[in-house]
Design a protein around this motif. Structure first.
Motif, PDB file in Angstrom:
ATOM      1  N   GLY A  52      22.538  25.182  45.698  1.00 22.05           N
ATOM      2  CA  GLY A  52      22.215  25.474  44.305  1.00 22.05           C
ATOM      3  C   GLY A  52      23.451  25.704  43.466  1.00 22.05           C
ATOM      4  N   VAL A  53      24.420  26.421  44.022  1.00 27.87           N
ATOM      5  CA  VAL A  53      25.681  26.633  43.305  1.00 27.87           C
ATOM      6  C   VAL A  53      26.373  25.307  43.054  1.00 27.87           C
ATOM      7  CG1 VAL A  53      27.998  27.622  43.496  1.00 27.87           C
ATOM      8  CG2 VAL A  53      26.004  28.997  44.135  1.00 27.87           C
ATOM      9  N   GLN A  54      26.424  24.453  44.071  1.00 27.73           N
ATOM     10  CA  GLN A  54      27.061  23.149  43.919  1.00 27.73           C
ATOM     11  C   GLN A  54      26.348  22.281  42.886  1.00 27.73           C
ATOM     12  OE1 GLN A  54      27.274  21.402  47.844  1.00 27.73           O
ATOM     13  NE2 GLN A  54      28.723  22.946  48.604  1.00 27.73           N
ATOM     14  N   ASP A  55      25.016  22.452  42.790  1.00 28.75           N
ATOM     15  CA  ASP A  55      24.229  21.663  41.845  1.00 28.75           C
ATOM     16  C   ASP A  55      24.218  22.255  40.445  1.00 28.75           C
ATOM     17  OD1 ASP A  55      23.638  19.948  43.899  1.00 28.75           O
ATOM     18  OD2 ASP A  55      21.632  20.762  44.281  1.00 28.75           O
ATOM     19  N   GLY A  75      25.660  32.494  50.340  1.00 30.63           N
ATOM     20  CA  GLY A  75      25.978  31.199  49.741  1.00 30.63           C
ATOM     21  C   GLY A  75      26.378  31.272  48.288  1.00 30.63           C
ATOM     22  N   MET A  76      26.409  32.483  47.712  1.00 34.92           N
ATOM     23  CA  MET A  76      26.665  32.634  46.273  1.00 34.92           C
ATOM     24  C   MET A  76      27.960  33.360  45.947  1.00 34.92           C
ATOM     25  SD  MET A  76      22.806  33.747  45.111  1.00 34.92           S
ATOM     26  CE  MET A  76      23.233  33.883  43.373  1.00 34.92           C
ATOM     27  N   VAL A  77      28.520  34.086  46.918  1.00 32.71           N
ATOM     28  CA  VAL A  77      29.722  34.878  46.653  1.00 32.71           C
ATOM     29  C   VAL A  77      30.829  33.986  46.110  1.00 32.71           C
ATOM     30  CG1 VAL A  77      31.533  36.260  47.727  1.00 32.71           C
ATOM     31  CG2 VAL A  77      29.159  36.644  48.347  1.00 32.71           C
ATOM     32  N   GLY A  78      31.443  34.438  45.046  1.00 32.20           N
ATOM     33  CA  GLY A  78      32.505  33.662  44.416  1.00 32.20           C
ATOM     34  C   GLY A  78      32.032  32.799  43.269  1.00 32.20           C
ATOM     35  N   SER A  79      30.717  32.700  43.076  1.00 34.90           N
ATOM     36  CA  SER A  79      30.181  31.912  41.966  1.00 34.90           C
ATOM     37  C   SER A  79      29.749  32.834  40.834  1.00 34.90           C
ATOM     38  CB  SER A  79      28.984  31.068  42.419  1.00 34.90           C
ATOM     39  OG  SER A  79      27.803  31.862  42.460  1.00 34.90           O
ATOM     40  N   GLU A  80      29.478  32.264  39.684  1.00 38.85           N
ATOM     41  CA  GLU A  80      28.989  33.030  38.535  1.00 38.85           C
ATOM     42  C   GLU A  80      27.490  32.868  38.342  1.00 38.85           C
ATOM     43  OE1 GLU A  80      30.741  35.170  36.296  1.00 38.85           O
ATOM     44  OE2 GLU A  80      32.005  35.068  38.085  1.00 38.85           O
ATOM     45  N   VAL A  81      26.819  32.172  39.249  1.00 40.61           N
ATOM     46  CA  VAL A  81      25.370  31.984  39.126  1.00 40.61           C
ATOM     47  C   VAL A  81      24.676  33.331  39.348  1.00 40.61           C
ATOM     48  CG1 VAL A  81      23.339  30.789  40.021  1.00 40.61           C
ATOM     49  CG2 VAL A  81      25.549  29.623  39.961  1.00 40.61           C
TER      50      VAL A  81
END
Length: 298
Positions: A52-55, A75-81
């Motif tokens: 999801g982050v990649q998409d 799977g989300m750490v480091g993202s802003e989602v």
């Protein structure tokens, strides 16, 4: 058009296909497109979230319990989602600490109208890589309790399954030697249970493990419980329920950014309710590591 990924765990205690449809409709009425991804094995939630982050989805929501949520966070750490929480598990402790409504459709409204709040995460390195916790990790009695409580019991009784199992095991509680190192300072203790807490409430809002434990203070709180048998254990829980955790003589506290827990013998550990091996382990804090959608103030 905004895009939402809704990760569900069909095995969580309170999940229901009809609720998934209702939550999706709330999001769709707000102008979002919704993709639903159901987990079938450990690791799926992390992989779905990573994809999801990649998409470049706009929201990643989890309909499940704290364990599924923590897997997705991996799977989300480091993202802003931003992460959205739809309570569907046994305890839903993170959602409770953030005052997310227990009603899934009302929780879905938070995804629509809420605001993102940055919270800390704890991180524990294991053989298969970094694992995270948003609520707490623990060694000893609480981890034994998680292992002993069946999925069938959790689905039938919810948090009551843990209470029933705890009552059965109280007479078996014993304390063993621990060495707990907090930011380089050793703390020796006989303990039945060592918790590293990111949240202050373990049964929101009824049962608190300490004062001034915050999700966004850049610190982890160590709670060391000494107890042997029924009388000690019931006394600790009773005083916690009365809101007096700091005044319990057989509970010790520490606070820091990096904590190592060793014990003799080794004890099982849990991360947000999921078994995660045995001691020793080291946990460190990642300040403001993830954004969670919460109800807007006012």
């Amino acid at each position: 058009m905004a895009r939402a990924l809704l990760i569900t765990n069909p095995m969580a205690a309170r999940t229901d296909p009809e609720i998934i449809r209702k939550v999706s409709r709330v999001l769709e009425k707000a102008g979002m497109t919704v993709e639903v991804a159901g987990t079938t094995k450990t690791g799926d939630a992390a992989e779905f979230a990573r994809q999801g982050v990649q998409d470049n989805v706009d929201i990643i929501a989890v309909y499940g319990g704290d364990g599924t949520t923590t897997q997705a966070v991996r799977g989300m750490v480091g993202s802003e989602v931003p992460l959205g929480l739809i309570p569907g598990g046994t305890g839903n402790i993170l959602a409770g600490n953030l005052r997310i409504p227990r009603s899934p459709t009302r929780a879905a409204q938070v995804l629509v109208r809420g605001t993102p709040r940055r919270i800390d995460l704890g991180r524990v390195a294991r053989d298969d890589g970094a694992h995270y916790f948003a609520v707490n990790c623990g060694a000893g009695f609480d981890a034994e309790l998680m292992v002993a409580t069946s999925e069938q019991a959790k689905r039938r009784w919810g948090v009551g399954a843990y209470v029933a199992q705890a009552w059965q095991k109280l007479s078996d509680i014993t304390s063993v030697p621990h060495c707990i190192t907090v930011d380089g300072e050793p703390l020796e203790a006989e303990a039945a249970w060592v918790m590293i807490a990111n949240c202050g409430e373990i049964v929101p809002p009824l049962l608190r493990v300490g004062e001034n434990i915050a999700l966004d203070d850049g610190l982890l709180d160590v709670v060391v419980v000494h107890a042997t048998g029924v009388v000690d254990s019931v006394g600790v829980v009773w005083r916690m329920m009365r809101g007096l955790p700091q005044g319990i003589r057989n509970v010790r506290y520490a606070r820091g950014r990096r904590i190592t827990v060793e014990s003799n013998p080794s004890r099982p550990i849990q991360l947000d309710g999921e078994p995660a091996g045995i001691t020793p382990f080291t946990a460190d804090v990642l300040p403001g590591a993830i954004r969670v959608l919460v109800a807007a103030a006012g």
